[in-house]
Design a protein around this motif. Sequence first.
Motif, short mmCIF file in Angstrom:
data_model
loop_
_atom_site.label_atom_id
_atom_site.label_comp_id
_atom_site.label_asym_id
_atom_site.label_seq_id
_atom_site.Cartn_x
_atom_site.Cartn_y
_atom_site.Cartn_z
N GLN A 215 -55.45 -38.82 -18.79
CA GLN A 215 -54.91 -39.23 -17.50
C GLN A 215 -55.57 -40.54 -17.10
OE1 GLN A 215 -52.63 -37.41 -15.54
NE2 GLN A 215 -52.39 -36.36 -17.49
N LEU B 163 -57.83 -42.94 -15.31
CA LEU B 163 -59.06 -42.70 -14.57
C LEU B 163 -59.15 -43.71 -13.43
CD1 LEU B 163 -61.79 -41.27 -14.32
CD2 LEU B 163 -62.70 -42.92 -15.97
N GLN C 271 -55.42 -23.84 -1.09
CA GLN C 271 -56.17 -22.65 -0.67
C GLN C 271 -55.43 -21.94 0.46
OE1 GLN C 271 -60.26 -23.47 0.36
NE2 GLN C 271 -60.89 -23.79 -1.75
N PHE D 185 -65.26 -31.81 1.36
CA PHE D 185 -65.06 -32.54 0.11
C PHE D 185 -63.59 -32.35 -0.29
CE2 PHE D 185 -65.94 -32.24 -4.73
CZ PHE D 185 -65.61 -33.56 -4.93
N GLN E 112 -55.65 -36.11 -7.44
CA GLN E 112 -56.52 -35.14 -8.10
C GLN E 112 -56.41 -35.22 -9.62
OE1 GLN E 112 -55.98 -31.20 -6.43
NE2 GLN E 112 -56.48 -31.90 -4.36
N GLY E 113 -57.50 -34.95 -10.29
CA GLY E 113 -57.52 -34.94 -11.75
C GLY E 113 -57.70 -36.30 -12.38
N HIS E 114 -58.09 -37.29 -11.58
CA HIS E 114 -58.28 -38.65 -12.10
C HIS E 114 -59.69 -39.16 -11.86
CE1 HIS E 114 -53.98 -39.27 -12.97
NE2 HIS E 114 -53.77 -38.57 -11.87
N GLY F 276 -62.82 -37.12 -7.44
CA GLY F 276 -63.81 -36.13 -7.01
C GLY F 276 -65.15 -36.36 -7.68
N LEU G 9 -73.95 -26.81 -1.34
CA LEU G 9 -72.63 -26.75 -0.69
C LEU G 9 -72.24 -25.29 -0.52
CD1 LEU G 9 -69.87 -26.26 -3.02
CD2 LEU G 9 -71.73 -27.59 -4.06
N LEU H 299 -62.52 -23.45 -8.64
CA LEU H 299 -63.41 -24.41 -7.97
C LEU H 299 -64.87 -24.13 -8.33
CD1 LEU H 299 -63.60 -26.76 -5.92
CD2 LEU H 299 -63.77 -25.04 -4.10
N TYR I 198 -65.48 -25.61 -11.58
CA TYR I 198 -65.57 -27.08 -11.43
C TYR I 198 -67.01 -27.47 -11.11
CZ TYR I 198 -64.78 -31.71 -9.29
OH TYR I 198 -64.85 -33.05 -8.97
N ARG J 106 -69.55 -26.71 -14.02
CA ARG J 106 -69.52 -27.72 -15.09
C ARG J 106 -70.31 -28.96 -14.70
NH1 ARG J 106 -64.21 -25.76 -15.86
NH2 ARG J 106 -63.26 -27.29 -14.46
C1 LIG Z 1 -62.34 -30.22 -5.78
C2 LIG Z 1 -61.68 -31.60 -5.69
C3 LIG Z 1 -62.33 -32.38 -4.58
C4 LIG Z 1 -61.90 -32.31 -7.03
O1 LIG Z 1 -61.31 -33.60 -6.96
P1 LIG Z 1 -60.62 -34.30 -8.24
O2 LIG Z 1 -60.48 -35.73 -7.92
O3 LIG Z 1 -59.40 -33.57 -8.63
O4 LIG Z 1 -61.76 -34.09 -9.33
P2 LIG Z 1 -61.90 -34.83 -10.73
O5 LIG Z 1 -60.70 -35.64 -11.03
O6 LIG Z 1 -63.21 -35.50 -10.73
O7 LIG Z 1 -61.95 -33.61 -11.73
C5 LIG Z 1 -60.91 -32.62 -11.74
C6 LIG Z 1 -60.43 -32.33 -13.12
O8 LIG Z 1 -59.52 -33.34 -13.46
C7 LIG Z 1 -59.62 -33.64 -14.83
N1 LIG Z 1 -59.96 -35.07 -15.00
C8 LIG Z 1 -60.80 -35.80 -14.28
N2 LIG Z 1 -60.83 -37.06 -14.73
C9 LIG Z 1 -59.98 -37.14 -15.77
C10 LIG Z 1 -59.58 -38.15 -16.65
N3 LIG Z 1 -60.03 -39.37 -16.56
N4 LIG Z 1 -58.69 -37.85 -17.60
C11 LIG Z 1 -58.22 -36.61 -17.71
N5 LIG Z 1 -58.57 -35.61 -16.90
C12 LIG Z 1 -59.44 -35.84 -15.93
C13 LIG Z 1 -60.63 -32.76 -15.41
O9 LIG Z 1 -60.01 -31.63 -15.98
C14 LIG Z 1 -61.45 -32.36 -14.21
O10 LIG Z 1 -62.03 -31.10 -14.34
P3 LIG Z 1 -63.22 -30.83 -15.41
O11 LIG Z 1 -63.83 -32.17 -15.75
O12 LIG Z 1 -64.17 -29.95 -14.67
O13 LIG Z 1 -62.54 -30.18 -16.56
C15 LIG Z 1 -60.15 -31.48 -5.45
O14 LIG Z 1 -59.61 -30.66 -6.43
C16 LIG Z 1 -59.79 -30.94 -4.07
O15 LIG Z 1 -59.62 -31.70 -3.12
N6 LIG Z 1 -59.62 -29.62 -3.97
C17 LIG Z 1 -59.19 -28.98 -2.72
C18 LIG Z 1 -60.26 -28.97 -1.67
C19 LIG Z 1 -61.49 -28.24 -2.12
O16 LIG Z 1 -61.45 -27.13 -2.62
N7 LIG Z 1 -62.67 -28.89 -1.92
C20 LIG Z 1 -63.96 -28.32 -2.25
C21 LIG Z 1 -64.44 -27.47 -1.14
S1 LIG Z 1 -66.09 -26.80 -1.46
#
Ligand SMILES: CC(C)(COP(=O)(O)OP(=O)(O)OC[C@H]1O[C@@H](n2cnc3c(N)ncnc32)[C@H](O)[C@@H]1OP(=O)(O)O)[C@@H](O)C(=O)NCCC(=O)NCCS
Length: 190
Positions: A12, A14, A42, A116, A123-125, A128, A149, A158, A161, A164
């Motif tokens: 994906q 980044l 959620q 957060f 998300q997934g890029h 986070g 947290l 989560l 997440y 890891r």
């Molecule tokens: C938790 C949260 C903040 C994470 O944010 P995010 O930007 O999606 O997180 P990331 O992109 O850093 O990582 C998410 C997953 O995306 C994927 N990912 C991240 N960067 C990537 C890349 N460059 N290429 C491919 N996949 C990627 C990974 O699978 C990663 O999970 P893993 O590394 O643990 O396997 C987001 O999912 C969110 O807002 N959730 C809802 C609110 C919530 O629950 N907040 C926490 C309350 S305690």
Amino acid sequence: MAQSDAPPSRPQPLYHPHIRVIREADDVARVTTLLHRAYGAQVARGMKPLAGRQDVDVTRWRCASGVCLLAFEGLPDFAPPADPERLAGTILLQEKEPNEMPGLFGEPDVAHFSQFAVDPEFQGHGVGEALLRAAEGFAIGRGFKRLALSMAEPDVDLRRYYERRGYWLHGTWQWPYTNYRSLLLCKMLT
Ligand SMILES: CC(C)(COP(=O)(O)OP(=O)(O)OC[C@H]1O[C@@H](n2cnc3c(N)ncnc32)[C@H](O)[C@@H]1OP(=O)(O)O)[C@@H](O)C(=O)NCCC(=O)NCCS
């Protein structure tokens, strides 16, 4: 050699978000909308996280009680962003709650974060990940040894997440405004 039918795996894009502390001029309504969108998954599962339903005044109050970081859309690896000022995520450090806080959050070597969230569109890029790194850098820079947290116990993905990323179960907590038990996770900062 026989060729595989499977398409080559492509990562994906980044994102490299621009992260800064919230300013007076920032639109807190945008932050609130982002929170509602991020926590919507959620909420759809029957959970009632505060950030998923709080109004703008509550967001403003919460952000002002601690150090709120905002992440704006940065350059992805492959394509330029349409709007470099689009809000992609947020995290709140050292929030001061009007409610009783877990004892862990008050320990002198422990910093904590809350609110957060990354907009589902981003998300997934790695946004986070970048916000977490910024939060950890903030805590280390101020001499804290651990970062903690609380999270919704039913959200098993989560929890993975965080695990890891080096966060481990410390205990449980019940906030008065949620309909689930929360897990307290904590990470040693190096
Ligand atoms: C938790 C949260 C903040 C994470 O944010 P995010 O930007 O999606 O997180 P990331 O992109 O850093 O990582 C998410 C997953 O995306 C994927 N990912 C991240 N960067 C990537 C890349 N460059 N290429 C491919 N996949 C990627 C990974 O699978 C990663 O999970 P893993 O590394 O643990 O396997 C987001 O999912 C969110 O807002 N959730 C809802 C609110 C919530 O629950 N907040 C926490 C309350 S305690």
